[in-house]
Design a protein around this motif. Sequence first.
Motif, PDB file in Angstrom:
ATOM      1  N   GLN A 119       0.828  -1.202   0.000  1.00 33.69           N
ATOM      2  CA  GLN A 119       0.000   0.000   0.000  1.00 33.69           C
ATOM      3  C   GLN A 119       0.869   1.261   0.000  1.00 33.69           C
ATOM      4  OE1 GLN A 119      -3.986   0.656   2.148  1.00 33.69           O
ATOM      5  NE2 GLN A 119      -2.497   1.450   3.604  1.00 33.69           N
ATOM      6  N   ALA A 120       2.048   1.183   0.642  1.00 36.87           N
ATOM      7  CA  ALA A 120       2.964   2.320   0.678  1.00 36.87           C
ATOM      8  C   ALA A 120       3.782   2.445  -0.604  1.00 36.87           C
ATOM      9  CB  ALA A 120       3.907   2.184   1.876  1.00 36.87           C
ATOM     10  N   GLY A 121       3.588   1.514  -1.546  1.00 38.45           N
ATOM     11  CA  GLY A 121       4.308   1.579  -2.811  1.00 38.45           C
ATOM     12  C   GLY A 121       5.614   0.829  -2.831  1.00 38.45           C
ATOM     13  N   HIS A 122       5.848  -0.024  -1.837  1.00 32.61           N
ATOM     14  CA  HIS A 122       7.091  -0.791  -1.744  1.00 32.61           C
ATOM     15  C   HIS A 122       6.831  -2.260  -2.091  1.00 32.61           C
ATOM     16  CE1 HIS A 122       8.104   2.304   1.599  1.00 32.61           C
ATOM     17  NE2 HIS A 122       8.449   2.776   0.415  1.00 32.61           N
ATOM     18  N   ALA A 123       7.471  -2.746  -3.130  1.00 29.83           N
ATOM     19  CA  ALA A 123       7.371  -4.168  -3.471  1.00 29.83           C
ATOM     20  C   ALA A 123       8.474  -4.921  -2.731  1.00 29.83           C
ATOM     21  CB  ALA A 123       7.517  -4.366  -4.974  1.00 29.83           C
ATOM     22  N   PRO A 124       8.139  -5.786  -1.782  1.00 24.98           N
ATOM     23  CA  PRO A 124       9.172  -6.488  -1.006  1.00 24.98           C
ATOM     24  C   PRO A 124       9.713  -7.718  -1.744  1.00 24.98           C
ATOM     25  CG  PRO A 124       7.017  -7.073  -0.192  1.00 24.98           C
ATOM     26  CD  PRO A 124       6.787  -6.083  -1.296  1.00 24.98           C
ATOM     27  N   VAL A 125      10.861  -8.167  -1.314  1.00 24.44           N
ATOM     28  CA  VAL A 125      11.385  -9.466  -1.728  1.00 24.44           C
ATOM     29  C   VAL A 125      11.030 -10.461  -0.632  1.00 24.44           C
ATOM     30  CG1 VAL A 125      13.447 -10.838  -2.208  1.00 24.44           C
ATOM     31  CG2 VAL A 125      13.286  -8.490  -3.059  1.00 24.44           C
ATOM     32  N   VAL A 126      10.474 -11.612  -1.005  1.00 21.33           N
ATOM     33  CA  VAL A 126      10.121 -12.634  -0.027  1.00 21.33           C
ATOM     34  C   VAL A 126      10.791 -13.950  -0.400  1.00 21.33           C
ATOM     35  CG1 VAL A 126       7.887 -11.574   0.506  1.00 21.33           C
ATOM     36  CG2 VAL A 126       8.025 -13.330  -1.282  1.00 21.33           C
ATOM     37  N   LEU A 127      10.997 -14.773   0.595  1.00 16.86           N
ATOM     38  CA  LEU A 127      11.480 -16.135   0.386  1.00 16.86           C
ATOM     39  C   LEU A 127      10.326 -17.086   0.654  1.00 16.86           C
ATOM     40  CD1 LEU A 127      13.790 -18.145  -0.144  1.00 16.86           C
ATOM     41  CD2 LEU A 127      14.274 -18.095   2.314  1.00 16.86           C
ATOM     42  N   LEU A 128      10.058 -17.974  -0.302  1.00 17.57           N
ATOM     43  CA  LEU A 128       8.983 -18.956  -0.179  1.00 17.57           C
ATOM     44  C   LEU A 128       9.565 -20.361  -0.156  1.00 17.57           C
ATOM     45  CD1 LEU A 128       6.553 -17.505  -2.904  1.00 17.57           C
ATOM     46  CD2 LEU A 128       6.657 -16.921  -0.469  1.00 17.57           C
ATOM     47  N   ASN A 129       8.841 -21.253   0.476  1.00 16.45           N
ATOM     48  CA  ASN A 129       9.142 -22.680   0.373  1.00 16.45           C
ATOM     49  C   ASN A 129       7.978 -23.308  -0.385  1.00 16.45           C
ATOM     50  OD1 ASN A 129       9.597 -25.387   0.610  1.00 16.45           O
ATOM     51  ND2 ASN A 129       9.604 -25.453   2.845  1.00 16.45           N
ATOM     52  N   LEU A 130       8.204 -23.569  -1.658  1.00 15.39           N
ATOM     53  CA  LEU A 130       7.149 -24.117  -2.514  1.00 15.39           C
ATOM     54  C   LEU A 130       7.018 -25.629  -2.372  1.00 15.39           C
ATOM     55  CD1 LEU A 130       7.862 -22.018  -5.742  1.00 15.39           C
ATOM     56  CD2 LEU A 130       6.263 -21.523  -3.877  1.00 15.39           C
ATOM     57  N   GLY A 131       7.870 -26.227  -1.555  1.00 20.31           N
ATOM     58  CA  GLY A 131       7.783 -27.673  -1.341  1.00 20.31           C
ATOM     59  C   GLY A 131       7.122 -27.980  -0.014  1.00 20.31           C
ATOM     60  N   LEU A 132       7.696 -28.923   0.707  1.00 22.17           N
ATOM     61  CA  LEU A 132       7.176 -29.341   2.003  1.00 22.17           C
ATOM     62  C   LEU A 132       8.234 -29.105   3.067  1.00 22.17           C
ATOM     63  CD1 LEU A 132       5.635 -32.732   0.847  1.00 22.17           C
ATOM     64  CD2 LEU A 132       4.396 -30.579   1.248  1.00 22.17           C
ATOM     65  N   GLY A 133       7.826 -29.198   4.317  1.00 20.45           N
ATOM     66  CA  GLY A 133       8.787 -28.997   5.383  1.00 20.45           C
ATOM     67  C   GLY A 133       9.951 -29.968   5.297  1.00 20.45           C
ATOM     68  N   TRP A 134       9.667 -31.185   4.895  1.00 25.87           N
ATOM     69  CA  TRP A 134      10.728 -32.185   4.831  1.00 25.87           C
ATOM     70  C   TRP A 134      11.356 -32.282   3.443  1.00 25.87           C
ATOM     71  CZ3 TRP A 134       9.575 -35.952   1.273  1.00 25.87           C
ATOM     72  CH2 TRP A 134       8.228 -36.074   0.914  1.00 25.87           C
ATOM     73  N   ALA A 135      10.798 -31.586   2.458  1.00 25.38           N
ATOM     74  CA  ALA A 135      11.344 -31.568   1.095  1.00 25.38           C
ATOM     75  C   ALA A 135      11.203 -30.159   0.544  1.00 25.38           C
ATOM     76  CB  ALA A 135      10.618 -32.574   0.212  1.00 25.38           C
ATOM     77  N   ALA A 179       8.992 -16.733   7.100  1.00 27.41           N
ATOM     78  CA  ALA A 179       8.377 -15.400   7.029  1.00 27.41           C
ATOM     79  C   ALA A 179       9.448 -14.330   6.859  1.00 27.41           C
ATOM     80  CB  ALA A 179       7.505 -15.142   8.251  1.00 27.41           C
ATOM     81  N   TRP A 180      10.373 -14.580   5.927  1.00 22.51           N
ATOM     82  CA  TRP A 180      11.494 -13.667   5.678  1.00 22.51           C
ATOM     83  C   TRP A 180      11.161 -12.738   4.524  1.00 22.51           C
ATOM     84  CZ3 TRP A 180      14.826 -12.513   1.643  1.00 22.51           C
ATOM     85  CH2 TRP A 180      16.027 -11.846   1.976  1.00 22.51           C
ATOM     86  N   ALA A 181      11.406 -11.441   4.716  1.00 19.67           N
ATOM     87  CA  ALA A 181      11.153 -10.458   3.663  1.00 19.67           C
ATOM     88  C   ALA A 181      11.967  -9.210   3.943  1.00 19.67           C
ATOM     89  CB  ALA A 181       9.669 -10.106   3.584  1.00 19.67           C
ATOM     90  N   PHE A 182      12.316  -8.492   2.867  1.00 21.82           N
ATOM     91  CA  PHE A 182      12.940  -7.186   3.049  1.00 21.82           C
ATOM     92  C   PHE A 182      12.431  -6.236   1.970  1.00 21.82           C
ATOM     93  CE2 PHE A 182      15.912  -8.738  -0.173  1.00 21.82           C
ATOM     94  CZ  PHE A 182      16.285  -7.591  -0.876  1.00 21.82           C
ATOM     95  N   VAL A 183      12.579  -4.942   2.255  1.00 24.79           N
ATOM     96  CA  VAL A 183      12.228  -3.900   1.299  1.00 24.79           C
ATOM     97  C   VAL A 183      13.482  -3.110   0.972  1.00 24.79           C
ATOM     98  CG1 VAL A 183      11.120  -1.623   1.155  1.00 24.79           C
ATOM     99  CG2 VAL A 183       9.772  -3.628   1.727  1.00 24.79           C
ATOM    100  N   ALA A 184      13.681  -2.810  -0.297  1.00 22.88           N
ATOM    101  CA  ALA A 184      14.772  -1.946  -0.741  1.00 22.88           C
ATOM    102  C   ALA A 184      14.210  -0.546  -0.986  1.00 22.88           C
ATOM    103  CB  ALA A 184      15.403  -2.493  -2.016  1.00 22.88           C
ATOM    104  N   THR A 185      14.852   0.455  -0.400  1.00 19.99           N
ATOM    105  CA  THR A 185      14.453   1.841  -0.592  1.00 19.99           C
ATOM    106  C   THR A 185      15.681   2.667  -0.948  1.00 19.99           C
ATOM    107  OG1 THR A 185      14.743   2.343   1.754  1.00 19.99           O
ATOM    108  CG2 THR A 185      12.528   1.707   1.040  1.00 19.99           C
ATOM    109  N   ARG A 186      15.440   3.878  -1.429  1.00 17.10           N
ATOM    110  CA  ARG A 186      16.539   4.810  -1.639  1.00 17.10           C
ATOM    111  C   ARG A 186      16.974   5.386  -0.295  1.00 17.10           C
ATOM    112  NH1 ARG A 186      18.488   6.591  -6.126  1.00 17.10           N
ATOM    113  NH2 ARG A 186      17.613   6.013  -8.148  1.00 17.10           N
ATOM    114  N   PRO A 187      18.255   5.773  -0.160  1.00 16.90           N
ATOM    115  CA  PRO A 187      18.717   6.367   1.097  1.00 16.90           C
ATOM    116  C   PRO A 187      17.849   7.553   1.497  1.00 16.90           C
ATOM    117  CG  PRO A 187      20.590   5.857  -0.305  1.00 16.90           C
ATOM    118  CD  PRO A 187      19.360   5.614  -1.139  1.00 16.90           C
TER     119      PRO A 187
END
Length: 313
Positions: A119-135, A179-187
């Motif tokens: 909503q603030a205009g920031h597209a975050p980078v996220v890490l997903l696990n598209l498999g299973l906990g054990w795979a 639930a890892w994510a970060f946002v990149a912004t200008r200084p």
Amino acid sequence: MPPRRRALLAGAALLGLGGCAALQTDALTRAPPAGLAPRIELTATPFFPQTAYHCGPAALATVLAALGLPADPALLGEQVFLPARAGTLQIEMIAGARRQGAVATRLPGTLEALLRELQAGHAPVVLLNLGLGWAPVWHYAVPVGYDLGRGEMLLRSGRTERAVFSLSAFERTWVRAGAWAFVATRPGDWPATATEDAVVEAAVGVERSAAPAVAVLVYRSALARHPGRASLQIGLGNTLHAAGDRLGAAAAFEAAAQAHPDSVPAWLNLASTLAELGRPSEALAAAREAERHAAGGPWARAAADLLARLQSP
């Protein structure tokens, strides 16, 4: 899933993941929080289809290009991709963003935080696990929108410019990856939901990787957001000193020492800077304060040494 596991598959990495957040999709769609728009899509967000194992560089290029920063996925891949692991560690994603001039700030591990960033205009980078906990199948992607009414999350993902996930499926795959994510912004800019500790960590990261003038801007903006934080005041003093502004550095260290009189590093830095400025009596007084507050702690030796140097003829 072990919290320190470092397996890499499908071009992404798991590094030092903490506990999983509770799923929030039902609550968010049933009773959206106040001030949260029902639908957002950042349609202008660039798209870089990934090549084999390069979802990390592609996601990084996406958010950097959105800021108008250098964003060649091939060149980024040379910087952040680890061939031996066939993927990219999260720490390398953060470092890669900083090397290109962005401020990379970790987000709280909540779905609401992601939506509020969009909503603030920031597209975050996220890490997903598209498999299973054990795979696990690790994958970086960039959310670019959501629709609470339809229960959907929209992403730049892999080779799909507008991937549509159900919010619940997205959240589960995200939580499975910590639930890892970060946002990149200008200084000078910060994510809407960044915590104070995350802002401090990001500012320190910029100080280590950027020119002093850029770090000064970042620390000043961080202090405007979180006034009085000792680590930010000292960081501002350090970067002003590195930029050659000793008067400004002394003022920053003095502000930190006055606001946090038990901060031995603030007194030490103030004493050293005042000595450089040719103000020996003030430097000696600051060194004595450092020694008094060190009181046999980890900074005691440094305080005693500095005081001895300043007292020597």
